[in-house]
Write an enzyme that holds these catalytic residues in place. Structure first.
Site, short mmCIF file in Angstrom:
data_model
loop_
_atom_site.label_atom_id
_atom_site.label_comp_id
_atom_site.label_asym_id
_atom_site.label_seq_id
_atom_site.Cartn_x
_atom_site.Cartn_y
_atom_site.Cartn_z
N HIS A 136 0.84 -1.20 0.00
CA HIS A 136 0.00 0.00 0.00
C HIS A 136 0.88 1.25 0.00
O HIS A 136 2.11 1.16 -0.05
CB HIS A 136 -0.99 -0.03 1.16
N HIS A 176 -3.18 -1.80 16.34
CA HIS A 176 -3.86 -2.85 15.58
C HIS A 176 -5.30 -3.09 16.00
O HIS A 176 -6.03 -3.81 15.32
CB HIS A 176 -3.05 -4.15 15.65
N1 MSP Z 1 8.48 -6.05 8.63
C1 MSP Z 1 8.55 -4.89 9.42
C2 MSP Z 1 9.85 -4.16 9.18
C3 MSP Z 1 11.07 -4.97 9.41
S1 MSP Z 1 12.51 -4.09 9.00
C4 MSP Z 1 13.75 -4.99 9.60
C5 MSP Z 1 7.38 -3.95 9.09
N2 MSP Z 1 6.80 -4.13 7.92
S2 MSP Z 1 5.49 -3.34 7.41
O1 MSP Z 1 5.21 -3.89 6.13
O2 MSP Z 1 4.46 -3.40 8.38
O3 MSP Z 1 5.84 -1.83 7.30
C6 MSP Z 1 6.93 -1.35 6.65
C7 MSP Z 1 7.00 0.15 6.59
O4 MSP Z 1 5.80 0.74 6.05
C8 MSP Z 1 7.26 0.82 7.92
O5 MSP Z 1 8.36 1.68 7.78
C9 MSP Z 1 6.01 1.60 8.17
O6 MSP Z 1 6.27 2.76 8.88
C10 MSP Z 1 5.55 1.91 6.76
N3 MSP Z 1 4.14 2.28 6.75
C11 MSP Z 1 3.06 1.47 6.95
N4 MSP Z 1 1.93 2.25 6.88
C12 MSP Z 1 2.26 3.56 6.67
C13 MSP Z 1 1.57 4.75 6.43
N5 MSP Z 1 0.24 4.82 6.49
N6 MSP Z 1 2.30 5.85 6.12
C14 MSP Z 1 3.66 5.81 5.98
N7 MSP Z 1 4.34 4.70 6.19
C15 MSP Z 1 3.70 3.60 6.67
O7 MSP Z 1 7.08 -3.10 9.90
#
Ligand code: MSP
Length: 626
Positions: A19, A148
């Site tokens: 996303h 969550h």
């Molecule tokens: N798997 C872990 C990260 C492990 S790194 C060793 C994880 N994954 S995630 O898929 O949930 O998220 C990854 C990234 O997406 C994070 O940096 C998170 O901040 C970012 N975002 C998820 N939703 C977001 C928004 N709505 N806006 C901006 N960034 C966001 O966490």
């Protein structure tokens, strides 16, 4: 200043499709990587996927898939999106790859050899969404995780612990001596404040599920998913061996992790302490960005406002999306995404300012100079030098919005300059040298904008380079003497670089909420013939781990042959003799070559989580179920 730069994104969980939040970090990292490459530095840029842990295991089971099947499917989506958004990563690491698993086990062994891992038992409240234990203060009054919305579960299990607390003081000293290790400053202050209190030991293994990297020497445990995931930053470089590791994780290289604010603690406390324990260097900077809301609200599937970056790119262009994400919001702060804001940015900055500057100058050159760039006796070098310094400093400070602000200020100043020098008036009055000076200066201004904007909009700036008669956008570190690169070039205006978008005609960009349930009429239901059956025999279907071949008596003269996907939940001997419910009028078909003349009902999410639906009492085979 170091000339070697290592840039990473977080590795993304595969329980969900990509996303806007994922696209944000990745686009920012890509622009930074391209900037440094174009500045002549030795760059390695990495992204990947985080595929282990209970969250993934459960998501897979809910879909009736194996975790690796789910991962493979979602990884393909991530890869396709990165291609669509022109992400230029040098490698893609999956935590299920053998090269990664071996590296994580080596890190564990090093930490164990340092005496930092002890055995114990853990009881605590665990949020699977965060993949982390929580304390009461992290949860709301109902015991739910604020991020969550789900209730944390009480878990009690044997566990290995990492002596995190014993590194707390060293970590604080390191942060104090190297303030750039956590940026922006406000995030650093938060971590430092939270580190004032003891952090305890960290549970780093689990026994309640198996989807993870086994602990060396103790197969009953799999490693805590964050220990597994964080190691990707060095496993992808081949650690503990490898030339790549020596080159990009050396003290001399700039090692930059870009992350979102929700995963700050993992990256700025756990990760450096693991590295200290293994006597490895820490990252030089963890740069933390904020979160996007969508039209003022948290992005969520239930609200139906999830933004699919692939769809936005398809509708509005990948480069326009990249530009918007990095220009709209100060990098580090939170931002709000809306269709209106996106269109406004595209129309004002890209269509009106940049596109218009390029188009009109190229068109005038076509009309009055036969499309050949004239010589200039003037220049705008002083203003450019100042602009370039601002952009360069912004990129050094990981502030892409400031870099773009300065680049667009330059574009607007070129537009002002051309308006003031009015080459059309000069042409009319026969002052051809003045006209040519102005056109050549403006084209040179466009060329320089093209150089600094290419890391942000690689495809559009290639198109602009084509119009300017250049093979590719100029490198940011090699822009030469004013006007020299373009003089004599054949240029073309062609189609507008960024067509204006009509807000009234612009398509929606959010993924609609899950549709309302579709109701069926009673008559539809009566079409399904449900009968009580008794299982007479059961056997595994060859080469199909999930299937059992049943013979079921449903009151017909002959027993039915039915193939059921229950082999992960039931052994053949456990189902023989049981009463089950059968869909008796399902069209017969062959499954793996075996005839199936009905379907056995079961509840659950699939795989091992299936329970046969059985009638109460002992109704005879063939009894109608209604
Ligand atoms: N798997 C872990 C990260 C492990 S790194 C060793 C994880 N994954 S995630 O898929 O949930 O998220 C990854 C990234 O997406 C994070 O940096 C998170 O901040 C970012 N975002 C998820 N939703 C977001 C928004 N709505 N806006 C901006 N960034 C966001 O966490």
């Amino acid at each position: 200043m170091s000339e070697t730069v290592y840039i990473t994104t977080p590795i993304y969980y595969v329980n969900d499709v990509p996303h806007l939040g994922h696209a944000y970090t990745t686009v920012a990292a890509d622009a930074l990587a391209r900037w440094h490459r174009s500045s002549g530095r030795d760059v390695r840029f990495i992204t990947g996927t985080d595929e282990h842990g209970q969250k993934i295991e459960r998501a897979a089971s809910a879909r009736g898939e194996r975790p690796i099947e789910l991962a493979d499917r979602v990884v393909a989506r991530f890869r396709a999106l990165w291609e669509q958004l022109h992400i230029s990563h040098d490698d893609f690491i999956r935590t299920t790859e053998p090269r990664h698993e071996a590296s994580v086990q080596s890190l564990w062994s090093k930490m164990a050899a340092a005496g930092d891992i002890v055995e114990g038992a853990y009881e605590g409240l665990y949020c699977t969404g965060c993949e982390a234990y929580k304390t009461d203060k992290d949860l709301d009054a109902q015991g739910r995780c604020p991020d969550h919305g789900t209730k944390a579960e009480l878990l009690s299990e044997p566990s290995y612990f990492f002596k995190l607390e014993s590194y707390r003081r060293r970590l604080l000293d390191h942060i104090a001596a190297h303030p750039d290790v956590i940026l922006p400053e406000a995030r650093r202050n938060k971590v430092v404040a939270d580190l004032a209190a003891p952090v305890g030991d960290l549970s780093i293994s689990r026994t309640s599920f198996s989807w993870g990297v086994p602990v060396p020497g103790d197969d009953a445990h799999v490693m805590y998913v964050w220990l597994d995931a964080l190691t990707n930053y060095i496993s992808v470089l081949g650690w503990p061996d490898g030339e790549m590791y020596a080159r990009y994780w050396s003290e001399d290289a700039r090692r930059i992790h870009l992350i979102g604010k929700d995963i700050l603690w993992f990256h700025t406390v756990y990760w450096p302490c693991f590295l200290m324990s293994a006597q490895l260097p820490m990252a030089s900077t963890v740069f933390v960005h904020g979160w996007w809301t969508i039209e003022g609200r948290k992005m969520s599937k239930t609200l139906g406002n999830v933004v699919d970056p692939g769809r936005v790119a398809e509708l509005y262009g990948a480069d326009a999306l990249r530009y918007f994400l990095l220009r709209e919001v100060p990098f580090g702060g939170d931002g709000d995404f809306s269709k209106d804001a996106l269109i406004h940015r595209i129309n004002s900055d890209l269509a009106n300012d940049l596109g218009n500057l390029a188009n009109r100058t190229l068109a005038m050159t076509g009309r009055w100079c036969d499309g050949v760039v004239p010589e200039t006796r003037t220049d705008r070098m002083a203003e450019w030098d100042e602009t370039f310094e601002r952009i360069d400093a912004a990129m050094e400070a990981v502030q892409p919005h400031k870099a773009l602000d300065a680049a667009l200020a330059w574009v607007r100043s070129c537009n002002k300059d051309i308006d003031a020098r009015a080459p059309w008036a000069a042409h009319k009055e026969g002052r051809f040298a003045d006209r040519d000076d102005c056109l050549a200066d403006t084209l040179e201004g466009v060329r320089r904008a093209c150089a600094v904007l290419a890391p942000f909009m690689p495809v559009k700036m290639q198109a602009l380079a084509d119009k300017l008669g250049l093979a590719e956008p100029p490198a940011v570190n090699d822009q030469g003497e004013w006007g020299a690169a373009l003089v004599g070039n054949a240029v073309t205006a062609g189609d507008p670089l960024f067509p204006r978008i009509d807000p009234d005609e612009a398509p929606e960009i959010t993924t609609p909420a899950e549709p309302e349930p579709e109701y069926i009429e009673y008559d539809d239901f009566t079409k399904v013939e449900l009968k009580v059956g008794v299982v007479l025999s059961a056997a595994k279907v060859e080469k199909a781990d999930r299937l059992l071949h049943l013979k079921v008596d449903v009151g017909d003269t002959e027993a039915r042959s039915i193939v059921a996907g229950i082999a992960e939940a039931y052994a053949p001997e456990d189902v023989v003799g049981r009463r089950v419910v059968v869909v008796a009028n399902l069209a017969p078909r062959k499954i793996r070559g075996v005839p199936s003349q009905g379907m056995v009902l079961a509840s659950g999410t699939g795989g091992a989580d299936l329970q046969l639906v059985c009638p109460d009492g002992d109704p005879p085979p063939g009894t109608t179920v209604k």
